[in-house]
Write a protein that holds these residues in place. Sequence first.
Motif, PDB file in Angstrom:
ATOM      1  N   PHE A 145    -123.260  22.225  30.503  1.00  0.00           N
ATOM      2  CA  PHE A 145    -122.577  21.247  29.653  1.00  0.00           C
ATOM      3  C   PHE A 145    -123.413  20.905  28.428  1.00  0.00           C
ATOM      4  CE2 PHE A 145    -121.505  16.975  28.268  1.00  0.00           C
ATOM      5  CZ  PHE A 145    -120.120  16.996  28.237  1.00  0.00           C
ATOM      6  N   PHE A 146    -124.713  20.727  28.642  1.00  0.00           N
ATOM      7  CA  PHE A 146    -125.578  20.320  27.538  1.00  0.00           C
ATOM      8  C   PHE A 146    -125.850  21.467  26.562  1.00  0.00           C
ATOM      9  CE2 PHE A 146    -126.558  17.656  31.218  1.00  0.00           C
ATOM     10  CZ  PHE A 146    -126.355  16.394  30.671  1.00  0.00           C
ATOM     11  N   SER A 147    -125.560  22.688  26.969  1.00  0.00           N
ATOM     12  CA  SER A 147    -125.704  23.834  26.059  1.00  0.00           C
ATOM     13  C   SER A 147    -124.500  23.988  25.150  1.00  0.00           C
ATOM     14  CB  SER A 147    -125.904  25.123  26.864  1.00  0.00           C
ATOM     15  OG  SER A 147    -127.054  25.048  27.677  1.00  0.00           O
ATOM     16  N   ILE A 148    -123.389  23.379  25.538  1.00  0.00           N
ATOM     17  CA  ILE A 148    -122.137  23.531  24.781  1.00  0.00           C
ATOM     18  C   ILE A 148    -121.812  22.303  23.952  1.00  0.00           C
ATOM     19  CG2 ILE A 148    -119.640  23.883  25.004  1.00  0.00           C
ATOM     20  CD1 ILE A 148    -120.221  25.475  27.559  1.00  0.00           C
ATOM     21  N   GLY A 156    -122.795   9.805  26.460  1.00  0.00           N
ATOM     22  CA  GLY A 156    -122.570   9.250  27.788  1.00  0.00           C
ATOM     23  C   GLY A 156    -121.520   9.969  28.591  1.00  0.00           C
ATOM     24  N   ARG A 157    -120.748  10.818  27.957  1.00  0.00           N
ATOM     25  CA  ARG A 157    -119.733  11.605  28.675  1.00  0.00           C
ATOM     26  C   ARG A 157    -120.385  12.921  29.098  1.00  0.00           C
ATOM     27  NH1 ARG A 157    -118.251   9.217  24.278  1.00  0.00           N
ATOM     28  NH2 ARG A 157    -116.520   7.745  24.263  1.00  0.00           N
ATOM     29  N   ASP A 158    -121.155  12.867  30.149  1.00  0.00           N
ATOM     30  CA  ASP A 158    -121.890  14.035  30.619  1.00  0.00           C
ATOM     31  C   ASP A 158    -121.883  14.030  32.145  1.00  0.00           C
ATOM     32  OD1 ASP A 158    -124.115  12.390  31.568  1.00  0.00           O
ATOM     33  OD2 ASP A 158    -124.623  12.130  29.452  1.00  0.00           O
ATOM     34  N   PRO A 159    -122.416  15.050  32.774  1.00  0.00           N
ATOM     35  CA  PRO A 159    -122.361  15.135  34.242  1.00  0.00           C
ATOM     36  C   PRO A 159    -123.029  13.976  34.980  1.00  0.00           C
ATOM     37  CG  PRO A 159    -122.851  17.285  33.297  1.00  0.00           C
ATOM     38  CD  PRO A 159    -122.896  16.308  32.168  1.00  0.00           C
ATOM     39  N   THR A 160    -123.839  13.173  34.286  1.00  0.00           N
ATOM     40  CA  THR A 160    -124.475  12.034  34.956  1.00  0.00           C
ATOM     41  C   THR A 160    -123.563  10.812  35.022  1.00  0.00           C
ATOM     42  OG1 THR A 160    -125.465  11.187  32.898  1.00  0.00           O
ATOM     43  CG2 THR A 160    -126.724  12.836  34.129  1.00  0.00           C
ATOM     44  N   VAL A 213    -113.696  30.735  19.797  1.00  0.00           N
ATOM     45  CA  VAL A 213    -114.209  30.767  21.165  1.00  0.00           C
ATOM     46  C   VAL A 213    -115.008  29.502  21.454  1.00  0.00           C
ATOM     47  CG1 VAL A 213    -115.804  31.942  22.727  1.00  0.00           C
ATOM     48  CG2 VAL A 213    -114.227  33.281  21.325  1.00  0.00           C
ATOM     49  N   TYR A 214    -115.870  29.119  20.512  1.00  0.00           N
ATOM     50  CA  TYR A 214    -116.691  27.927  20.724  1.00  0.00           C
ATOM     51  C   TYR A 214    -115.841  26.664  20.831  1.00  0.00           C
ATOM     52  CZ  TYR A 214    -119.973  24.142  19.908  1.00  0.00           C
ATOM     53  OH  TYR A 214    -120.687  22.974  20.018  1.00  0.00           O
ATOM     54  N   ASN A 215    -114.816  26.572  20.023  1.00  0.00           N
ATOM     55  CA  ASN A 215    -113.958  25.388  20.111  1.00  0.00           C
ATOM     56  C   ASN A 215    -113.234  25.338  21.460  1.00  0.00           C
ATOM     57  OD1 ASN A 215    -113.130  23.116  18.298  1.00  0.00           O
ATOM     58  ND2 ASN A 215    -111.102  23.821  18.877  1.00  0.00           N
ATOM     59  N   GLY A 216    -112.825  26.501  21.946  1.00  0.00           N
ATOM     60  CA  GLY A 216    -112.248  26.559  23.288  1.00  0.00           C
ATOM     61  C   GLY A 216    -113.266  26.166  24.348  1.00  0.00           C
ATOM     62  N   CYS A 217    -114.529  26.574  24.142  1.00  0.00           N
ATOM     63  CA  CYS A 217    -115.590  26.204  25.084  1.00  0.00           C
ATOM     64  C   CYS A 217    -115.766  24.689  25.150  1.00  0.00           C
ATOM     65  CB  CYS A 217    -116.909  26.857  24.667  1.00  0.00           C
ATOM     66  SG  CYS A 217    -117.030  28.624  25.022  1.00  0.00           S
ATOM     67  N   MET A 218    -115.685  24.031  24.008  1.00  0.00           N
ATOM     68  CA  MET A 218    -115.839  22.574  23.990  1.00  0.00           C
ATOM     69  C   MET A 218    -114.731  21.907  24.802  1.00  0.00           C
ATOM     70  SD  MET A 218    -117.158  21.572  20.191  1.00  0.00           S
ATOM     71  CE  MET A 218    -117.244  19.863  20.699  1.00  0.00           C
ATOM     72  N   MET A 219    -113.515  22.369  24.625  1.00  0.00           N
ATOM     73  CA  MET A 219    -112.407  21.803  25.395  1.00  0.00           C
ATOM     74  C   MET A 219    -112.615  22.068  26.884  1.00  0.00           C
ATOM     75  SD  MET A 219    -110.328  20.321  23.305  1.00  0.00           S
ATOM     76  CE  MET A 219    -108.827  20.230  24.267  1.00  0.00           C
ATOM     77  N   GLY A 220    -113.018  23.291  27.231  1.00  0.00           N
ATOM     78  CA  GLY A 220    -113.249  23.627  28.624  1.00  0.00           C
ATOM     79  C   GLY A 220    -114.371  22.806  29.229  1.00  0.00           C
ATOM     80  N   ALA A 221    -115.402  22.516  28.428  1.00  0.00           N
ATOM     81  CA  ALA A 221    -116.531  21.729  28.927  1.00  0.00           C
ATOM     82  C   ALA A 221    -116.096  20.318  29.295  1.00  0.00           C
ATOM     83  CB  ALA A 221    -117.632  21.689  27.866  1.00  0.00           C
ATOM     84  N   PHE A 222    -115.271  19.699  28.449  1.00  0.00           N
ATOM     85  CA  PHE A 222    -114.819  18.342  28.753  1.00  0.00           C
ATOM     86  C   PHE A 222    -113.908  18.316  29.984  1.00  0.00           C
ATOM     87  CE2 PHE A 222    -116.056  17.125  24.362  1.00  0.00           C
ATOM     88  CZ  PHE A 222    -116.839  16.032  24.694  1.00  0.00           C
ATOM     89  N   PRO A 228    -113.370  17.304  38.047  1.00  0.00           N
ATOM     90  CA  PRO A 228    -113.954  17.016  39.364  1.00  0.00           C
ATOM     91  C   PRO A 228    -113.898  15.541  39.752  1.00  0.00           C
ATOM     92  CG  PRO A 228    -115.363  18.515  38.142  1.00  0.00           C
ATOM     93  CD  PRO A 228    -114.326  18.022  37.184  1.00  0.00           C
ATOM     94  N   HIS A 229    -113.755  14.663  38.777  1.00  0.00           N
ATOM     95  CA  HIS A 229    -113.634  13.228  39.064  1.00  0.00           C
ATOM     96  C   HIS A 229    -112.172  12.800  39.191  1.00  0.00           C
ATOM     97  CE1 HIS A 229    -117.896  12.259  38.543  1.00  0.00           C
ATOM     98  NE2 HIS A 229    -117.903  13.042  37.479  1.00  0.00           N
ATOM     99  N   GLY A 230    -111.274  13.771  39.215  1.00  0.00           N
ATOM    100  CA  GLY A 230    -109.857  13.452  39.349  1.00  0.00           C
ATOM    101  C   GLY A 230    -109.238  12.887  38.090  1.00  0.00           C
TER     102      GLY A 230
END
Length: 338
Positions: A145-148, A156-160, A213-222, A228-230
């Motif tokens: 996530f932090f690479s993308i 603050g919107r990160d896996p933590t 591709v990168y813009n799609g990656c950003m959407m996929g990352a979010f 996973p948090h529903g």
Amino acid sequence: MRPLLASEGDPTATARRFREAHEGDWRRLDAILTVAERRSLKALDEEELMALPVLYRQALSSLSVARETSLDRALVDYLESLCARAYFYLYGVRTPALQRLRQFFLHDWSAAVRAVWPETLVALLLSIAGFIAAYVLITHDSTWFFSIIPQDLAAGRDPTASATQLKETLYGAGDEDGLSIFATFLFTHNAQVAIFAFALGFAFGVPSSLLLVYNGCMMGAFFALFVPHGLGEELGGWLAIHGTTEMLAIILAGAAGLRIGRTVAFPGARTRLRAAAEAGRASATVMAGVVVMLMVAGLLEGIGRQRIDNDAIRYAIGGAALLLWLLYFYWPRRAPHG
């Protein structure tokens, strides 16, 4: 038409005699053009309309003599300007601004978008590929996530973050200033991606493809963060209000860039420069419309981002916007006459 004077004797005297012999015709042509420029050709009477092409040819003849005999530069510049103005009214096509605008929205924009449909499909597939790649990587290893996602965009919107913290970023219970900064940053980023995806298309479309591709990656990352948090459905609704318009704008901008890149790589029988120029003009029409779409997306985002908390309404607005855009671009219509 009076005969032109030959350049004999003193050049200064020759220039003076030349001007005296023809200046009356130049001034008359200048006066006719001034009336047409300030008002319109309809303001000219029949005699002036008949005189316009005759005076234009005389001015061209005078310009030719002025160049050949090396008369003063100021006179040559004046005659060049006069002839250019006359040419515009005799041979140029003057379309009123409102008519050009109407033509753009009724035909030109949608026709340009339909013309790049192969590149639009490729741009869509590249975006989807980026989305899937980022989603799979992050669900298996959250450190991706932090690479993308840039740290200032994550905010603050990160896996933590917990499910409660993430949910607050989607509805009005969260920090309004933080939400505004996040939304503004996201919109600015997407606008920059759209512009660069188009502008860098000349490099055989490679930078445009990478940006998509990168813009799609950003959407996929979010989505990999929220799902996973529903909260995948809630994130989709938050993005849908303006995102359907915004993402379609990015895809069309990328398609326009890819069209330029494909044409540069495979110009056919044309020279590469000429092929790129022709593709650039057509793609520029698409990009002009993309700017309109980004403005619409900005309005939708500003109005609906935090004022509408109902997911169903959010999806309805986003879905309706997408449907309207697709109908506008791809619904069959008659070509304009003339």
